[in-house]
Write a protein that holds these residues in place. Sequence first.
Motif, PDB file in Angstrom:
ATOM      1  N   VAL A  44       0.882  -1.079  -0.250  1.00 48.65           N
ATOM      2  CA  VAL A  44      -0.031  -0.002  -0.064  1.00 48.65           C
ATOM      3  C   VAL A  44       0.896   1.231  -0.121  1.00 48.65           C
ATOM      4  CG1 VAL A  44      -1.531   1.402   1.339  1.00 48.65           C
ATOM      5  CG2 VAL A  44      -1.983  -1.108   1.219  1.00 48.65           C
ATOM      6  N   PHE A  45       2.049   1.188   0.688  1.00 49.21           N
ATOM      7  CA  PHE A  45       2.871   2.442   0.919  1.00 49.21           C
ATOM      8  C   PHE A  45       3.409   2.664  -0.379  1.00 49.21           C
ATOM      9  CE2 PHE A  45       3.166   2.096   5.552  1.00 49.21           C
ATOM     10  CZ  PHE A  45       2.429   3.347   5.812  1.00 49.21           C
ATOM     11  N   ALA A  46       3.895   1.479  -1.152  1.00 51.34           N
ATOM     12  CA  ALA A  46       4.428   1.582  -2.411  1.00 51.34           C
ATOM     13  C   ALA A  46       3.722   2.154  -3.708  1.00 51.34           C
ATOM     14  CB  ALA A  46       5.323   0.280  -2.806  1.00 51.34           C
ATOM     15  N   ARG A  47       2.463   1.683  -3.620  1.00 54.33           N
ATOM     16  CA  ARG A  47       1.375   2.076  -4.799  1.00 54.33           C
ATOM     17  C   ARG A  47       0.539   3.135  -4.436  1.00 54.33           C
ATOM     18  NH1 ARG A  47       0.221  -3.343  -7.781  1.00 54.33           N
ATOM     19  NH2 ARG A  47       2.001  -4.633  -7.157  1.00 54.33           N
ATOM     20  N   THR A  48       0.531   3.628  -3.275  1.00 51.41           N
ATOM     21  CA  THR A  48      -0.593   4.732  -2.932  1.00 51.41           C
ATOM     22  C   THR A  48       0.126   6.018  -2.862  1.00 51.41           C
ATOM     23  OG1 THR A  48      -1.754   3.070  -1.805  1.00 51.41           O
ATOM     24  CG2 THR A  48      -2.478   5.412  -1.335  1.00 51.41           C
ATOM     25  N   THR A  49      -0.537   7.271  -3.227  1.00 46.21           N
ATOM     26  CA  THR A  49      -0.383   8.449  -3.031  1.00 46.21           C
ATOM     27  C   THR A  49      -1.413   9.071  -1.964  1.00 46.21           C
ATOM     28  OG1 THR A  49      -1.514   9.284  -4.886  1.00 46.21           O
ATOM     29  CG2 THR A  49       0.994   8.962  -5.029  1.00 46.21           C
ATOM     30  N   PHE A  50      -0.794   9.540  -0.789  1.00 45.33           N
ATOM     31  CA  PHE A  50      -1.608  10.142   0.350  1.00 45.33           C
ATOM     32  C   PHE A  50      -2.320  11.346  -0.188  1.00 45.33           C
ATOM     33  CE2 PHE A  50       0.552   6.616   2.032  1.00 45.33           C
ATOM     34  CZ  PHE A  50      -0.143   5.595   2.337  1.00 45.33           C
ATOM     35  N   ARG A  51      -3.752  11.587   0.312  1.00 47.28           N
ATOM     36  CA  ARG A  51      -4.338  12.862   0.302  1.00 47.28           C
ATOM     37  C   ARG A  51      -3.663  13.866   1.505  1.00 47.28           C
ATOM     38  NH1 ARG A  51     -10.499  11.946  -0.621  1.00 47.28           N
ATOM     39  NH2 ARG A  51     -10.295  10.633  -2.647  1.00 47.28           N
ATOM     40  N   ASP A  52      -3.087  13.217   2.467  1.00 45.45           N
ATOM     41  CA  ASP A  52      -2.678  14.054   3.539  1.00 45.45           C
ATOM     42  C   ASP A  52      -1.262  14.796   3.140  1.00 45.45           C
ATOM     43  OD1 ASP A  52      -0.898  14.533   5.903  1.00 45.45           O
ATOM     44  OD2 ASP A  52      -2.543  13.572   6.826  1.00 45.45           O
ATOM     45  N   PRO A  53      -1.126  15.948   3.249  1.00 44.95           N
ATOM     46  CA  PRO A  53      -0.123  16.719   2.812  1.00 44.95           C
ATOM     47  C   PRO A  53       1.261  16.490   3.302  1.00 44.95           C
ATOM     48  CG  PRO A  53      -1.366  18.076   4.054  1.00 44.95           C
ATOM     49  CD  PRO A  53      -2.069  16.708   3.814  1.00 44.95           C
ATOM     50  N   ASP A  54       1.350  15.824   4.574  1.00 47.98           N
ATOM     51  CA  ASP A  54       2.628  15.480   5.219  1.00 47.98           C
ATOM     52  C   ASP A  54       3.162  14.085   4.471  1.00 47.98           C
ATOM     53  OD1 ASP A  54       2.410  17.600   6.728  1.00 47.98           O
ATOM     54  OD2 ASP A  54       1.649  16.493   8.239  1.00 47.98           O
ATOM     55  N   LEU A  55       2.420  13.489   3.861  1.00 46.79           N
ATOM     56  CA  LEU A  55       2.779  12.384   3.264  1.00 46.79           C
ATOM     57  C   LEU A  55       2.806  12.316   1.896  1.00 46.79           C
ATOM     58  CD1 LEU A  55       0.584   9.788   5.388  1.00 46.79           C
ATOM     59  CD2 LEU A  55       3.197  10.412   5.615  1.00 46.79           C
ATOM     60  N   ASP A  57       4.584  12.432  -1.601  1.00 41.79           N
ATOM     61  CA  ASP A  57       5.868  12.065  -2.118  1.00 41.79           C
ATOM     62  C   ASP A  57       6.880  11.656  -0.960  1.00 41.79           C
ATOM     63  OD1 ASP A  57       5.061  12.713  -4.667  1.00 41.79           O
ATOM     64  OD2 ASP A  57       5.713  14.824  -4.270  1.00 41.79           O
ATOM     65  N   VAL A  58       6.428  10.789  -0.009  1.00 49.23           N
ATOM     66  CA  VAL A  58       7.194  10.279   1.087  1.00 49.23           C
ATOM     67  C   VAL A  58       7.242   8.614   0.686  1.00 49.23           C
ATOM     68  CG1 VAL A  58       7.321   9.715   3.471  1.00 49.23           C
ATOM     69  CG2 VAL A  58       6.627  12.129   2.733  1.00 49.23           C
ATOM     70  N   ALA A  59       8.456   8.235   0.665  1.00 48.63           N
ATOM     71  CA  ALA A  59       8.608   7.002   0.440  1.00 48.63           C
ATOM     72  C   ALA A  59       8.976   6.224   1.844  1.00 48.63           C
ATOM     73  CB  ALA A  59       9.792   6.582  -0.474  1.00 48.63           C
ATOM     74  N   LEU A  60       8.186   5.355   2.239  1.00 49.88           N
ATOM     75  CA  LEU A  60       8.443   4.771   3.594  1.00 49.88           C
ATOM     76  C   LEU A  60       8.617   3.206   3.398  1.00 49.88           C
ATOM     77  CD1 LEU A  60       5.523   6.308   5.612  1.00 49.88           C
ATOM     78  CD2 LEU A  60       7.753   6.954   5.792  1.00 49.88           C
ATOM     79  N   THR A  61       9.357   2.443   4.416  1.00 45.44           N
ATOM     80  CA  THR A  61       9.480   1.399   4.313  1.00 45.44           C
ATOM     81  C   THR A  61       9.072   0.610   5.611  1.00 45.44           C
ATOM     82  OG1 THR A  61      11.639   1.654   3.048  1.00 45.44           O
ATOM     83  CG2 THR A  61      11.296  -0.652   3.999  1.00 45.44           C
ATOM     84  N   PHE A  77       6.522  -0.764  12.606  1.00 50.73           N
ATOM     85  CA  PHE A  77       7.880  -0.252  12.464  1.00 50.73           C
ATOM     86  C   PHE A  77       8.233   0.206  10.949  1.00 50.73           C
ATOM     87  CE2 PHE A  77       7.988  -2.780  16.435  1.00 50.73           C
ATOM     88  CZ  PHE A  77       8.448  -1.991  17.273  1.00 50.73           C
ATOM     89  N   ILE A  78       8.585   1.709  11.010  1.00 49.44           N
ATOM     90  CA  ILE A  78       8.714   2.320   9.804  1.00 49.44           C
ATOM     91  C   ILE A  78      10.087   2.933   9.566  1.00 49.44           C
ATOM     92  CG2 ILE A  78       6.177   2.330   9.337  1.00 49.44           C
ATOM     93  CD1 ILE A  78       6.561   5.265   9.778  1.00 49.44           C
ATOM     94  N   THR A  79      10.593   3.046   8.367  1.00 51.43           N
ATOM     95  CA  THR A  79      11.625   3.928   8.506  1.00 51.43           C
ATOM     96  C   THR A  79      11.780   4.478   7.005  1.00 51.43           C
ATOM     97  OG1 THR A  79      14.252   3.782   8.511  1.00 51.43           O
ATOM     98  CG2 THR A  79      13.149   1.847   7.618  1.00 51.43           C
ATOM     99  N   ARG A  80      12.631   5.836   6.836  1.00 52.05           N
ATOM    100  CA  ARG A  80      12.887   6.165   5.613  1.00 52.05           C
ATOM    101  C   ARG A  80      14.483   5.787   4.958  1.00 52.05           C
ATOM    102  NH1 ARG A  80      10.728  12.042   4.915  1.00 52.05           N
ATOM    103  NH2 ARG A  80      11.194  11.425   2.678  1.00 52.05           N
ATOM    104  N   LEU A  81      14.655   5.203   4.207  1.00 57.09           N
ATOM    105  CA  LEU A  81      16.119   4.851   3.902  1.00 57.09           C
ATOM    106  C   LEU A  81      16.830   6.150   3.634  1.00 57.09           C
ATOM    107  CD1 LEU A  81      15.712   1.369   2.198  1.00 57.09           C
ATOM    108  CD2 LEU A  81      16.474   1.879   4.467  1.00 57.09           C
ATOM    109  N   GLY A  82      17.902   6.271   4.273  1.00 60.51           N
ATOM    110  CA  GLY A  82      18.557   7.379   4.044  1.00 60.51           C
ATOM    111  C   GLY A  82      18.369   8.671   4.627  1.00 60.51           C
ATOM    112  N   ARG A  83      17.343   8.708   5.552  1.00 56.08           N
ATOM    113  CA  ARG A  83      16.653   9.853   6.248  1.00 56.08           C
ATOM    114  C   ARG A  83      16.373   9.562   7.602  1.00 56.08           C
ATOM    115  NH1 ARG A  83      13.253  13.408   2.529  1.00 56.08           N
ATOM    116  NH2 ARG A  83      13.516  14.887   4.158  1.00 56.08           N
ATOM    117  N   SER A  84      16.595  10.408   8.388  1.00 52.75           N
ATOM    118  CA  SER A  84      15.951  10.191  10.100  1.00 52.75           C
ATOM    119  C   SER A  84      14.822  10.994  10.460  1.00 52.75           C
ATOM    120  CB  SER A  84      17.303  10.298  10.942  1.00 52.75           C
ATOM    121  OG  SER A  84      17.716  11.584  10.725  1.00 52.75           O
TER     122      SER A  84
END
Length: 154
Positions: A44-55, A57-61, A77-84
């Motif tokens: 869902v995170f990979a295929r969906t663009t969320f309407r929430d402005p904070d999310l 273009d955010v890639a979550l793992t 438990f989620i992470t953003r690779l290369g970002r903290s």
Amino acid sequence: MSRKNGSGSKVAGPAGYLAGLAPSGPSQRQLRVGEEVRRVLAEVFARTTFRDPDLVDVALTVTEVRLSPDFRHATVFITRLGRSDVAELLPALKRVAPWLRTQLAHKIRARTVPELHFQPDTALDTAMHMDTLLRSPEVQRDLGASSEDEESED
């Protein structure tokens, strides 16, 4: 309120319960369902663009999902690779959690769909910190001294 399991580690009451930590460890069913929830959420995170402005273009793992023993709560438990900056996204994830739960209900077969609780995954940061510590000159000096002692004993 805390309990000790057989290995000597503490499992804190409600927090440990929500994280899926039972005194005897997670059951095979908890592990299996948790992995299925992780797979669906990652899709869902990979295929969906969320309407929430904070999310936008955010890639979550999704790295891990722990289910409570009654399967009503899931700690994701989620992470953003290369970002903290995952901690700043937690309020936005909390806002979209009901929609994500609905998506889960459509894709998994379960009696109850767990309520989602999001946590940042700090395992990679911890591993990198430990690697830095192990490569420090002080530790290398101590490791070198212990390996010399072993060679002199032979």
